[in-house]
Design a protein around this motif. Structure first.
Motif, PDB file in Angstrom:
ATOM      1  N   ASP A  93      -8.069  14.284 -36.773  1.00  0.00           N
ATOM      2  CA  ASP A  93      -8.289  12.832 -36.892  1.00  0.00           C
ATOM      3  C   ASP A  93      -9.409  12.518 -37.890  1.00  0.00           C
ATOM      4  N   ILE A 128       0.720  11.852 -38.406  1.00  0.00           N
ATOM      5  CA  ILE A 128       0.648  10.387 -38.211  1.00  0.00           C
ATOM      6  C   ILE A 128      -0.584  10.111 -37.367  1.00  0.00           C
ATOM      7  N   ASP A 183      -0.585   8.744 -24.871  1.00  0.00           N
ATOM      8  CA  ASP A 183      -0.777   9.736 -25.945  1.00  0.00           C
ATOM      9  C   ASP A 183       0.619  10.115 -26.424  1.00  0.00           C
ATOM     10  N   GLY A 240      -2.709   7.299 -35.682  1.00  0.00           N
ATOM     11  CA  GLY A 240      -2.317   5.943 -35.288  1.00  0.00           C
ATOM     12  C   GLY A 240      -0.852   5.942 -34.868  1.00  0.00           C
ATOM     13  N   GLY A 279      -9.369   4.972 -27.602  1.00  0.00           N
ATOM     14  CA  GLY A 279      -8.890   6.359 -27.533  1.00  0.00           C
ATOM     15  C   GLY A 279      -7.642   6.479 -26.684  1.00  0.00           C
ATOM     16  N   THR A 280      -7.104   7.681 -26.630  1.00  0.00           N
ATOM     17  CA  THR A 280      -5.846   7.891 -25.906  1.00  0.00           C
ATOM     18  C   THR A 280      -6.040   8.601 -24.571  1.00  0.00           C
ATOM     19  N   GLY A 303      -7.044   1.394 -34.567  1.00  0.00           N
ATOM     20  CA  GLY A 303      -6.073   2.247 -33.878  1.00  0.00           C
ATOM     21  C   GLY A 303      -5.797   3.542 -34.615  1.00  0.00           C
ATOM     22  N   ASP A 340      -3.164  15.680 -39.786  1.00  0.00           N
ATOM     23  CA  ASP A 340      -2.627  14.762 -38.776  1.00  0.00           C
ATOM     24  C   ASP A 340      -1.442  14.070 -39.443  1.00  0.00           C
TER      25      ASP A 340
HETATM   26  C1  IPD Z   1      -5.434   8.816 -32.382  1.00  0.00           C
HETATM   27  C2  IPD Z   1      -5.948   7.676 -33.206  1.00  0.00           C
HETATM   28  C3  IPD Z   1      -6.721   6.717 -32.324  1.00  0.00           C
HETATM   29  C4  IPD Z   1      -7.869   7.395 -31.657  1.00  0.00           C
HETATM   30  C5  IPD Z   1      -7.385   8.586 -30.865  1.00  0.00           C
HETATM   31  C6  IPD Z   1      -6.588   9.531 -31.758  1.00  0.00           C
HETATM   32  P1  IPD Z   1      -3.129  10.006 -33.088  1.00  0.00           P
HETATM   33  O1  IPD Z   1      -4.746   9.746 -33.192  1.00  0.00           O
HETATM   34  O2  IPD Z   1      -6.772   8.133 -34.241  1.00  0.00           O
HETATM   35  O3  IPD Z   1      -7.266   5.679 -33.083  1.00  0.00           O
HETATM   36  O4  IPD Z   1      -8.499   6.507 -30.789  1.00  0.00           O
HETATM   37  O5  IPD Z   1      -8.524   9.263 -30.362  1.00  0.00           O
HETATM   38  O6  IPD Z   1      -6.107  10.598 -30.973  1.00  0.00           O
HETATM   39  O7  IPD Z   1      -2.886  10.556 -31.713  1.00  0.00           O
HETATM   40  O8  IPD Z   1      -2.483   8.671 -33.295  1.00  0.00           O
HETATM   41  O9  IPD Z   1      -2.876  10.980 -34.168  1.00  0.00           O
END
Ligand code: IPD
Length: 240
Positions: free
Chosen positions: A186, A59, A8, A61, A131-132, A160, A57
Motif C-alpha cells: 500500500d 488495485i 476486505d 482502493g 482501514g479494512t 480510500g 498492489d
Molecule cells: C486498502 C486501501 C485503504 C486502506 C487499507 C488498505 P486495498 O488497500 O489502501 O485505503 O485503508 O488499509 O488495505 O486492500 O484496497 O489494496
C-alpha cells in the motif's frame, strides 16, 4: 470475494492485474523477486531481501473499485538492497500517473510535483483512513485519532486508497497522511513519491519509516510529521 473480513475485498481484476505485472516484469528480469498483495493473501510468505524486489498492489482502493468511486490505483515500487529506487502510482480512471525515481524528483503525468511545505498541524489538511480491519481495538484507535484531531487541524479527508492519499501529500493537495495496518504494497511506491516531492515518511510514533511495520506517516515537512506523531494514539499491528 472477501479476504480477512467482510470489508476486505478482492476481485478477479486484482488477481489479473497482479499476474499481468508479474508475468511482464519477469519476462524482462527473470531473477527479480515480487511481493504482491494477492500472492501474499494466498499464504505466500512476505520476505524483503536485498534482491531486486517489485512490491505490487494491483488495485489499491479495491472497495472504491467495486463501488466505482474513481479513486483507485495500481501501486508499484522497485526495492533493491532494501532501498526503494522507483515508485509508480497510476489511477487509470482519472488518468493520473504519479512517478518517482530515487534522486530524480516526483512527477504527475510527467510534470514535476512538490509538497505544500506546511509545517503546522493546526493549518494542515490530514489524510487518514478507517482501514479494512474490523478489529475493535484497531477501530477504537482510528476513531480516537479522528476525534482528537478534528478540532486541531484544518480538516480530515479519506480517499480510500493509502497510495493515493500519499500522492496527494506529494502533490501538495494535502499536508499529511497516516495509517496503521496498511501493508508494504500500500505504501512502498507512495513513500518514494512523497520523499522525491520534498516530503518525509516516518513511523507514526516519530522514528524511522519501516516498510514492513504496517505503520506509515508521511508529511510535507518533518516539523509537521513530528507534531502529528506526538498527538497520535498509537497502534502496533503484526508486522508484514
Ligand atoms: C486498502 C486501501 C485503504 C486502506 C487499507 C488498505 P486495498 O488497500 O489502501 O485505503 O485503508 O488499509 O488495505 O486492500 O484496497 O489494496
Amino acid at each position: 470475494m472477501t479476504k480477512t473480513c467482510e470489508v476486505d475485498l478482492v476481485t478477479e481484476w486484482d488477481q489479473k492485474v497482479e499476474k499481468l505485472l508479474i508475468d511482464g516484469i519477469s519476462s524482462k528480469f527473470p531473477d527479480h523477486k515480487f511481493i504482491g498483495e494477492e500472492g501474499s493473501s494466498l499464504g505466500n510468505k512476505v520476505e524483503l531481501t536485498d534482491a531486486p524486489t517489485w512490491i505490487i498492489d494491483p488495485i489499491d482502493g479495491t472497495m472504491n473499485f467495486v463501488h466505482t468511486l474513481p479513486h483507485t490505483c495500481i501501486s508499484i515500487a522497485l526495492v533493491i538492497n532494501k532501498v526503494t529506487e522507483i515508485g509508480v502510482v497510476y489511477n487509470p480512471i482519472l488518468e493520473q500517473l504519479f512517478s518517482a525515481r530515487r534522486g530524480q524528483g516526483a512527477f504527475l503525468n510527467g510534470a514535476p510535483i512538490s509538497v505544500s511545505g506546511e509545517k503546522e498541524l493546526r493549518k494542515a489538511l490530514v489524510m487518514m483512513e478507517m482501514g479494512t480491519s474490523r478489529d475493535p481495538e484497531k477501530m477504537k484507535v482510528v476513531l480516537e485519532n479522528a476525534n482528537n484531531l478534528i478540532s486541531q487541524v484544518h480538516g480530515i479527508r479519506s480517499l480510500g486508497s493509502a497510495a493515493l492519499n500519499m500522492c496527494m501529500v506529494a502533490l501538495g493537495g494535502a499536508d499529511v497522511s497516516f495509517e496503521f495496518g496498511i501493508h508494504a504494497w500500500d505504501v512502498a511506491a507512495g513513500d518514494i513519491i512523497v520523499r522525491e516531492a520534498g516530503g518525509v515518511c516516518i513511523d507514526p510514533a516519530g522514528g524511522s519509516f519501516d516498510l514492513m511495520s504496517r505503520r506509515a506517516l508521511c508529511a510535507s515537512t518533518s516539523e509537521l510529521a513530528q507534531e502529528l506523531a506526538i498527538v497520535l494514539v498509537q497502534y502496533y499491528p503484526e508486522r508484514d
